[in-house]
Design a protein around this motif. Sequence first.
Motif, PDB file in Angstrom:
ATOM      1  N   TYR A  62      -8.755  -4.557  -3.709  1.00 59.68           N
ATOM      2  CA  TYR A  62      -7.207  -4.278  -2.277  1.00 59.68           C
ATOM      3  C   TYR A  62      -5.801  -3.766  -2.861  1.00 59.68           C
ATOM      4  CZ  TYR A  62      -4.059  -5.635   1.347  1.00 59.68           C
ATOM      5  OH  TYR A  62      -2.920  -5.603   2.685  1.00 59.68           O
ATOM      6  N   ALA A  63      -5.666  -4.238  -4.229  1.00 60.74           N
ATOM      7  CA  ALA A  63      -4.435  -3.721  -5.059  1.00 60.74           C
ATOM      8  C   ALA A  63      -4.539  -2.590  -4.974  1.00 60.74           C
ATOM      9  CB  ALA A  63      -3.618  -5.169  -5.448  1.00 60.74           C
ATOM     10  N   GLY A  64      -5.333  -1.993  -5.740  1.00 60.56           N
ATOM     11  CA  GLY A  64      -5.647  -0.469  -6.138  1.00 60.56           C
ATOM     12  C   GLY A  64      -5.642   0.601  -5.287  1.00 60.56           C
ATOM     13  N   ALA A  65      -6.249  -0.310  -3.636  1.00 62.64           N
ATOM     14  CA  ALA A  65      -6.200   0.503  -2.813  1.00 62.64           C
ATOM     15  C   ALA A  65      -4.920   0.902  -2.300  1.00 62.64           C
ATOM     16  CB  ALA A  65      -7.178   0.039  -1.734  1.00 62.64           C
ATOM     17  N   LEU A  66      -4.297   0.214  -2.194  1.00 63.99           N
ATOM     18  CA  LEU A  66      -2.637  -0.239  -1.487  1.00 63.99           C
ATOM     19  C   LEU A  66      -1.886   0.580  -2.900  1.00 63.99           C
ATOM     20  CD1 LEU A  66      -1.999  -3.882  -0.310  1.00 63.99           C
ATOM     21  CD2 LEU A  66      -2.425  -1.778   0.982  1.00 63.99           C
ATOM     22  N   GLY A  67      -1.743   0.911  -3.839  1.00 65.62           N
ATOM     23  CA  GLY A  67      -1.322   1.378  -4.666  1.00 65.62           C
ATOM     24  C   GLY A  67      -1.847   2.912  -4.997  1.00 65.62           C
ATOM     25  N   LEU A  69      -2.963   4.666  -1.885  1.00 71.89           N
ATOM     26  CA  LEU A  69      -2.261   4.631  -1.182  1.00 71.89           C
ATOM     27  C   LEU A  69      -1.006   5.179  -0.707  1.00 71.89           C
ATOM     28  CD1 LEU A  69      -5.198   2.348   1.731  1.00 71.89           C
ATOM     29  CD2 LEU A  69      -4.733   5.276   1.619  1.00 71.89           C
ATOM     30  N   ALA A  70      -0.027   4.472  -1.796  1.00 70.55           N
ATOM     31  CA  ALA A  70       1.668   4.044  -1.662  1.00 70.55           C
ATOM     32  C   ALA A  70       1.668   5.576  -2.653  1.00 70.55           C
ATOM     33  CB  ALA A  70       2.135   3.112  -2.047  1.00 70.55           C
ATOM     34  N   ALA A  71       1.026   5.834  -3.895  1.00 70.65           N
ATOM     35  CA  ALA A  71       1.074   6.767  -4.341  1.00 70.65           C
ATOM     36  C   ALA A  71       0.727   8.381  -3.330  1.00 70.65           C
ATOM     37  CB  ALA A  71       0.351   6.762  -5.324  1.00 70.65           C
ATOM     38  N   THR A  72      -0.003   8.306  -3.029  1.00 73.34           N
ATOM     39  CA  THR A  72       0.016   9.845  -1.987  1.00 73.34           C
ATOM     40  C   THR A  72       0.130   9.602  -0.954  1.00 73.34           C
ATOM     41  OG1 THR A  72      -2.127   8.661  -1.339  1.00 73.34           O
ATOM     42  CG2 THR A  72      -2.781   9.991  -2.938  1.00 73.34           C
ATOM     43  N   ASN A  73       1.643   8.224   0.033  1.00 75.79           N
ATOM     44  CA  ASN A  73       1.856   8.561   1.250  1.00 75.79           C
ATOM     45  C   ASN A  73       0.613   8.076   2.094  1.00 75.79           C
ATOM     46  OD1 ASN A  73       3.540   8.873   0.213  1.00 75.79           O
ATOM     47  ND2 ASN A  73       3.875  11.036   0.122  1.00 75.79           N
ATOM     48  N   GLY A  74      -0.227   7.700   1.519  1.00 79.13           N
ATOM     49  CA  GLY A  74      -1.710   7.903   2.839  1.00 79.13           C
ATOM     50  C   GLY A  74      -2.400   8.844   2.799  1.00 79.13           C
ATOM     51  N   GLY A  77      -6.355   8.656   1.943  1.00 81.19           N
ATOM     52  CA  GLY A  77      -6.891   7.684   3.109  1.00 81.19           C
ATOM     53  C   GLY A  77      -7.783   5.987   2.535  1.00 81.19           C
ATOM     54  N   VAL A  78      -7.281   5.668   4.002  1.00 86.42           N
ATOM     55  CA  VAL A  78      -8.188   3.801   3.628  1.00 86.42           C
ATOM     56  C   VAL A  78      -9.532   3.992   3.108  1.00 86.42           C
ATOM     57  CG1 VAL A  78      -8.745   1.884   4.575  1.00 86.42           C
ATOM     58  CG2 VAL A  78      -6.842   3.063   5.420  1.00 86.42           C
ATOM     59  N   GLY A  79     -10.837   4.748   3.077  1.00 90.09           N
ATOM     60  CA  GLY A  79     -11.889   3.788   3.294  1.00 90.09           C
ATOM     61  C   GLY A  79     -11.789   4.537   1.516  1.00 90.09           C
ATOM     62  N   SER A  81     -10.087   5.119  -0.823  1.00 92.39           N
ATOM     63  CA  SER A  81      -9.023   4.871  -1.788  1.00 92.39           C
ATOM     64  C   SER A  81      -9.294   3.610  -1.685  1.00 92.39           C
ATOM     65  CB  SER A  81      -7.685   3.983  -1.022  1.00 92.39           C
ATOM     66  OG  SER A  81      -6.566   5.356  -0.614  1.00 92.39           O
ATOM     67  N   PHE A  82     -10.511   2.383  -1.061  1.00 84.94           N
ATOM     68  CA  PHE A  82     -10.911   1.307  -1.097  1.00 84.94           C
ATOM     69  C   PHE A  82     -12.007   1.598  -2.386  1.00 84.94           C
ATOM     70  CE2 PHE A  82      -8.431  -0.385   1.474  1.00 84.94           C
ATOM     71  CZ  PHE A  82      -8.057  -2.428   1.761  1.00 84.94           C
ATOM     72  N   ALA A  83     -12.679   2.998  -2.060  1.00 86.83           N
ATOM     73  CA  ALA A  83     -13.955   2.964  -3.078  1.00 86.83           C
ATOM     74  C   ALA A  83     -13.881   3.632  -4.054  1.00 86.83           C
ATOM     75  CB  ALA A  83     -15.256   4.109  -1.852  1.00 86.83           C
ATOM     76  N   ALA A  84     -12.839   4.036  -4.283  1.00 82.35           N
ATOM     77  CA  ALA A  84     -11.969   4.077  -5.761  1.00 82.35           C
ATOM     78  C   ALA A  84     -11.957   3.212  -6.456  1.00 82.35           C
ATOM     79  CB  ALA A  84     -11.151   5.325  -5.658  1.00 82.35           C
ATOM     80  N   ALA A  85     -10.892   2.412  -5.118  1.00 78.35           N
ATOM     81  CA  ALA A  85     -10.561   0.839  -6.154  1.00 78.35           C
ATOM     82  C   ALA A  85     -11.935  -0.042  -6.656  1.00 78.35           C
ATOM     83  CB  ALA A  85      -9.463   0.455  -5.438  1.00 78.35           C
ATOM     84  N   ALA A  86     -12.522  -0.281  -5.783  1.00 80.75           N
ATOM     85  CA  ALA A  86     -14.315  -1.050  -6.071  1.00 80.75           C
ATOM     86  C   ALA A  86     -14.330  -0.210  -7.234  1.00 80.75           C
ATOM     87  CB  ALA A  86     -15.062  -0.846  -5.138  1.00 80.75           C
ATOM     88  N   LYS A  87     -14.901   1.154  -7.103  1.00 79.25           N
ATOM     89  CA  LYS A  87     -15.515   1.618  -8.681  1.00 79.25           C
ATOM     90  C   LYS A  87     -14.622   1.774  -9.876  1.00 79.25           C
ATOM     91  CE  LYS A  87     -17.033   6.159 -10.382  1.00 79.25           C
ATOM     92  NZ  LYS A  87     -17.206   7.800 -10.146  1.00 79.25           N
ATOM     93  N   HIS A  88     -13.842   1.693  -9.809  1.00 81.12           N
ATOM     94  CA  HIS A  88     -12.278   1.286 -10.904  1.00 81.12           C
ATOM     95  C   HIS A  88     -12.770  -0.368 -11.625  1.00 81.12           C
ATOM     96  CE1 HIS A  88      -9.440   1.870 -13.379  1.00 81.12           C
ATOM     97  NE2 HIS A  88      -8.169   1.001 -13.055  1.00 81.12           N
ATOM     98  N   SER A  89     -12.697  -1.321 -10.433  1.00 78.95           N
ATOM     99  CA  SER A  89     -12.667  -2.339 -10.737  1.00 78.95           C
ATOM    100  C   SER A  89     -14.199  -3.432 -11.389  1.00 78.95           C
ATOM    101  CB  SER A  89     -12.306  -3.691  -9.582  1.00 78.95           C
ATOM    102  OG  SER A  89     -10.916  -2.591  -9.076  1.00 78.95           O
ATOM    103  N   SER A  90     -14.631  -2.376 -10.629  1.00 74.46           N
ATOM    104  CA  SER A  90     -16.545  -2.461 -10.951  1.00 74.46           C
ATOM    105  C   SER A  90     -16.941  -3.881 -12.752  1.00 74.46           C
ATOM    106  CB  SER A  90     -17.537  -1.564 -11.003  1.00 74.46           C
ATOM    107  OG  SER A  90     -17.729  -0.810 -11.728  1.00 74.46           O
TER     108      SER A  90
END
Length: 169
Positions: A62-67, A69-74, A77-79, A81-90
């Motif tokens: 969640y924090a990675g996706a929000l970060g 999204l914030a860094a790219t001014n949204g 994309g939400v999906g 961003s969450f996919a990239a954050a999940a992959k990074h946190s795996s």
Amino acid sequence: MTDEQLNISPRVNRILTSEEAIYGLILVSGMIVASAAANGSAWDAFIAVVVTVIVFFAAHVYAGALGRLAATNGHAGVGPSFAAAAKHSSGMVYASLPPLVILLLGASQAIDDTTAQWAALIVNTVLLGALGWIAVARWSTHWAPRILSAVVTAAFGGVLILLKAVVTH
């Protein structure tokens, strides 16, 4: 030493050298110590570790996706961003699997509760040392920094083993 020389795929190497994998093992060790101090059963440790890893993984994603999204001014994309954050946190989830298997052996009475907890802590410490070695092996061919990294990384698990020895005895 390259990933090819280590026979490690780039994806596995990314997981093994991630801060999430190291953090996940330390988190799992801490939960084993805390649950052992509270109750002492491998089943309780297993449940505590599973729930904690899920919560920390979800919070990290969640924090990675929000970060992102914030860094790219949204614009990311939400999906995605969450996919990239999940992959990074795996790495956090994958790193928790060996100690969870050991705790499950204790919970199922295949091995003694106390033995399962100690074995999970020892395996975590060995894995931490291996992750420290692998991370430095990616950028250094010298033995000294590899050994130092392995020792320092394993020391985090060692401190938790000492804590368990003090807390539960």
